[in-house]
Design a protein around this motif. Structure first.
Motif, PDB file in Angstrom:
ATOM      1  N   THR A 157      44.847  34.712  41.697  1.00  0.00           N
ATOM      2  CA  THR A 157      43.938  34.531  40.565  1.00  0.00           C
ATOM      3  C   THR A 157      42.500  34.626  41.029  1.00  0.00           C
ATOM      4  O   THR A 157      42.217  34.456  42.214  1.00  0.00           O
ATOM      5  N   PRO A 158      41.554  34.899  40.144  1.00  0.00           N
ATOM      6  CA  PRO A 158      40.143  34.925  40.527  1.00  0.00           C
ATOM      7  C   PRO A 158      39.590  33.527  40.855  1.00  0.00           C
ATOM      8  O   PRO A 158      40.199  32.498  40.527  1.00  0.00           O
ATOM      9  N   HIS A 177      40.607  34.485  44.631  1.00  0.00           N
ATOM     10  CA  HIS A 177      39.864  35.579  45.267  1.00  0.00           C
ATOM     11  C   HIS A 177      38.740  36.103  44.395  1.00  0.00           C
ATOM     12  O   HIS A 177      38.749  35.960  43.174  1.00  0.00           O
ATOM     13  N   ASP A 178      37.795  36.759  45.055  1.00  0.00           N
ATOM     14  CA  ASP A 178      36.674  37.405  44.389  1.00  0.00           C
ATOM     15  C   ASP A 178      37.022  38.858  44.105  1.00  0.00           C
ATOM     16  O   ASP A 178      37.981  39.425  44.664  1.00  0.00           O
ATOM     17  N   TRP A 179      36.223  39.474  43.216  1.00  0.00           N
ATOM     18  CA  TRP A 179      36.364  40.901  42.982  1.00  0.00           C
ATOM     19  C   TRP A 179      36.226  41.669  44.302  1.00  0.00           C
ATOM     20  O   TRP A 179      35.365  41.366  45.127  1.00  0.00           O
ATOM     21  N   GLY A 180      37.084  42.628  44.495  1.00  0.00           N
ATOM     22  CA  GLY A 180      37.040  43.448  45.699  1.00  0.00           C
ATOM     23  C   GLY A 180      37.929  42.947  46.815  1.00  0.00           C
ATOM     24  O   GLY A 180      38.147  43.665  47.802  1.00  0.00           O
ATOM     25  N   ASP A 181      38.476  41.725  46.690  1.00  0.00           N
ATOM     26  CA  ASP A 181      39.387  41.207  47.707  1.00  0.00           C
ATOM     27  C   ASP A 181      40.761  41.866  47.592  1.00  0.00           C
ATOM     28  O   ASP A 181      41.139  42.384  46.536  1.00  0.00           O
ATOM     29  N   SER A 182      41.522  41.794  48.671  1.00  0.00           N
ATOM     30  CA  SER A 182      42.896  42.300  48.701  1.00  0.00           C
ATOM     31  C   SER A 182      43.785  41.267  49.368  1.00  0.00           C
ATOM     32  O   SER A 182      43.351  40.552  50.279  1.00  0.00           O
ATOM     33  N   VAL A 183      45.040  41.200  48.918  1.00  0.00           N
ATOM     34  CA  VAL A 183      46.015  40.254  49.452  1.00  0.00           C
ATOM     35  C   VAL A 183      47.276  41.018  49.823  1.00  0.00           C
ATOM     36  O   VAL A 183      47.820  41.759  48.996  1.00  0.00           O
ATOM     37  N   GLU A 184      47.741  40.853  51.046  1.00  0.00           N
ATOM     38  CA  GLU A 184      48.999  41.471  51.457  1.00  0.00           C
ATOM     39  C   GLU A 184      50.164  40.639  50.940  1.00  0.00           C
ATOM     40  O   GLU A 184      50.161  39.413  51.043  1.00  0.00           O
ATOM     41  N   VAL A 185      51.154  41.311  50.364  1.00  0.00           N
ATOM     42  CA  VAL A 185      52.351  40.643  49.866  1.00  0.00           C
ATOM     43  C   VAL A 185      53.567  41.376  50.417  1.00  0.00           C
ATOM     44  O   VAL A 185      53.544  42.593  50.590  1.00  0.00           O
ATOM     45  N   ILE A 193      42.161  42.606  43.768  1.00  0.00           N
ATOM     46  CA  ILE A 193      41.533  41.877  42.667  1.00  0.00           C
ATOM     47  C   ILE A 193      40.299  42.675  42.248  1.00  0.00           C
ATOM     48  O   ILE A 193      39.413  42.950  43.079  1.00  0.00           O
ATOM     49  N   GLU A 194      40.221  43.051  40.969  1.00  0.00           N
ATOM     50  CA  GLU A 194      39.224  44.026  40.538  1.00  0.00           C
ATOM     51  C   GLU A 194      38.424  43.534  39.323  1.00  0.00           C
ATOM     52  O   GLU A 194      38.911  42.723  38.532  1.00  0.00           O
ATOM     53  N   PRO A 195      37.204  44.038  39.137  1.00  0.00           N
ATOM     54  CA  PRO A 195      36.361  43.590  38.027  1.00  0.00           C
ATOM     55  C   PRO A 195      36.824  44.089  36.668  1.00  0.00           C
ATOM     56  O   PRO A 195      37.301  45.217  36.536  1.00  0.00           O
ATOM     57  N   VAL A 196      36.689  43.246  35.675  1.00  0.00           N
ATOM     58  CA  VAL A 196      36.830  43.616  34.266  1.00  0.00           C
ATOM     59  C   VAL A 196      35.669  42.968  33.522  1.00  0.00           C
ATOM     60  O   VAL A 196      34.946  42.129  34.072  1.00  0.00           O
ATOM     61  N   HIS A 197      35.471  43.359  32.267  1.00  0.00           N
ATOM     62  CA  HIS A 197      34.358  42.821  31.475  1.00  0.00           C
ATOM     63  C   HIS A 197      34.899  41.783  30.500  1.00  0.00           C
ATOM     64  O   HIS A 197      35.426  42.117  29.443  1.00  0.00           O
ATOM     65  N   GLY A 214      40.996  41.842  36.831  1.00  0.00           N
ATOM     66  CA  GLY A 214      42.217  42.622  36.713  1.00  0.00           C
ATOM     67  C   GLY A 214      42.830  42.755  38.105  1.00  0.00           C
ATOM     68  O   GLY A 214      42.278  42.257  39.091  1.00  0.00           O
ATOM     69  N   PHE A 215      43.976  43.424  38.178  1.00  0.00           N
ATOM     70  CA  PHE A 215      44.681  43.546  39.448  1.00  0.00           C
ATOM     71  C   PHE A 215      45.252  44.954  39.612  1.00  0.00           C
ATOM     72  O   PHE A 215      45.648  45.589  38.632  1.00  0.00           O
TER      73      PHE A 215
END
Length: 337
Positions: A157-158, A177-185, A193-197, A214-215
């Motif tokens: 989640t953000p 996480h912040d926008w631009g972060d990535s998580v290995e699963v 984790i990506e920006p939305v408005h 968004g993701f």
């Protein structure tokens, strides 16, 4: 304005960024949520369509397989923004809500007009929950408690939403996480984790204290974009997704809760904008969500699907490529090409 933006943030503290001013999150070059006076103007306008008390899905409740392996990709609609993504051996839920109401109250607020497309007891083992933001139609603490007890998934989640979940659901595994972060699963999967408005709030005094996002799910099944809840914002974030990720096998995009436009346009895209978003982000297929379960806004219950069909025809896109998903509907998404 300065006094308001310096209010203490109860969920998050961290460095300034292009979308965090040290106290509140914001949309870069975007529009903030409407004022309370605008909310009252809308609520008193009398433009709200009457939804039926019950609007059953034409699909029976699905009973998903335990796992979908390899490059196969299956999407099952639960309702609103809750979907089950199965691919590469992973079971992923988006914004899970099994409660009867999208509300802080059990006796008032938007009530679902159809049953969840998967009975909770029929869920396969849930590995991950992608939680886009903290509005009640997306972050349902009662459902998270049930998931913790039955499945113990990891919640991605953000920023700031971990404070809300951690207090209400002790012991839940939450990765914020912040926008631009990535998580290995798993062994070969990545969640971006990506920006939305959009915006966030659980009440009247915590507006924009937690981030929204968004993701992108990147696995052997290809790339899946879940936009969560978003305004079109001139297509800015869709273009960014195409540039960063090079297109998608599937985009899960909101198509509902968009009227009246003077009030909703900054935060909720309409079906025509969703079709433009599909094009701009380079999605081969798209699934429409955020409609037909909870009445949040003014449009009639069937209108999002109708407007989506009209927009697809106008753009020369096959309706097989962009479905307005109904609860219980399962879609084996074709591969690229």
């Amino acid at each position: 304005m300065a006094a308001r933006t310096r209010a203490a943030n109860r969920y998050y503290s961290g460095p300034l960024s292009d979308h965090f001013d040290g106290s509140l999150f914001f949309n870069p070059e975007g529009r903030p949520p409407a004022r309370f006076t605008d909310l009252l103007k809308w609520q008193l306008s009398g433009g709200r369509s009457k939804w039926p008390a019950a609007w059953p899905s034409p699909y029976p409740q699905a009973k998903p397989e335990q796992r979908i392996e390899g490059a196969a990709l299956r999407l099952t609609m639960v309702g609103h923004a809750s979907l089950l993504i199965q691919t590469a051996g992973l079971n992923i839920l988006t914004d899970p809500v099994w409660s009867e109401r999208a509300s802080p109250f059990g006796f008032a607020g938007p009530k679902r007009v159809n049953a969840p497309g998967i009975a909770f007891c029929d869920l396969p083992p849930i590995d991950l929950v992608l939680l886009s933001h903290n509005h009640y139609d997306h972050l349902d603490l009662a459902t998270l408690k049930r998931l913790k007890q039955s499945h113990d998934p990891m919640v991605i989640t953000p920023l700031g939403n971990d404070a809300i979940i951690g207090t209400a659901v002790p012991g839940m595994r939450v990765s914020a996480h912040d926008w631009g972060d990535s998580v290995e699963v798993a062994s070969d999967g990545i969640i971006h984790i990506e920006p939305v408005h959009h915006w966030s709030a659980r009440g009247g005094r915590d507006r924009r204290m937690a981030l929204w996002a968004g993701f992108v799910v990147d696995t052997a099944g290809g790339k899946v974009y879940f936009a969560g809840d978003t305004g079109f914002h001139g297509g800015t974030n869709y273009r960014r997704m195409a540039e960063k990720h090079g297109g998608f096998r599937l985009a899960i995009l909101p198509i509902g809760a968009y009227e009246p436009r003077w009030f909703m346009a900054p935060q909720h895209q309409n079906p025509a904008e969703a079709v433009q978003g599909m094009r701009l982000c380079g999605a081969v297929h798209a699934a429409g969500c955020h409609w037909g379960t909870f009445q949040l806004t003014d449009e009639p219950i069937e209108e999002p699907a109708q407007k989506l069909a009209e927009a697809l025809t106008a753009e020369g896109i096959s309706p097989k490529r962009f479905r307005a998903m109904r609860p219980g509907e399962a879609w084996d998404v074709p591969p690229h090409g």
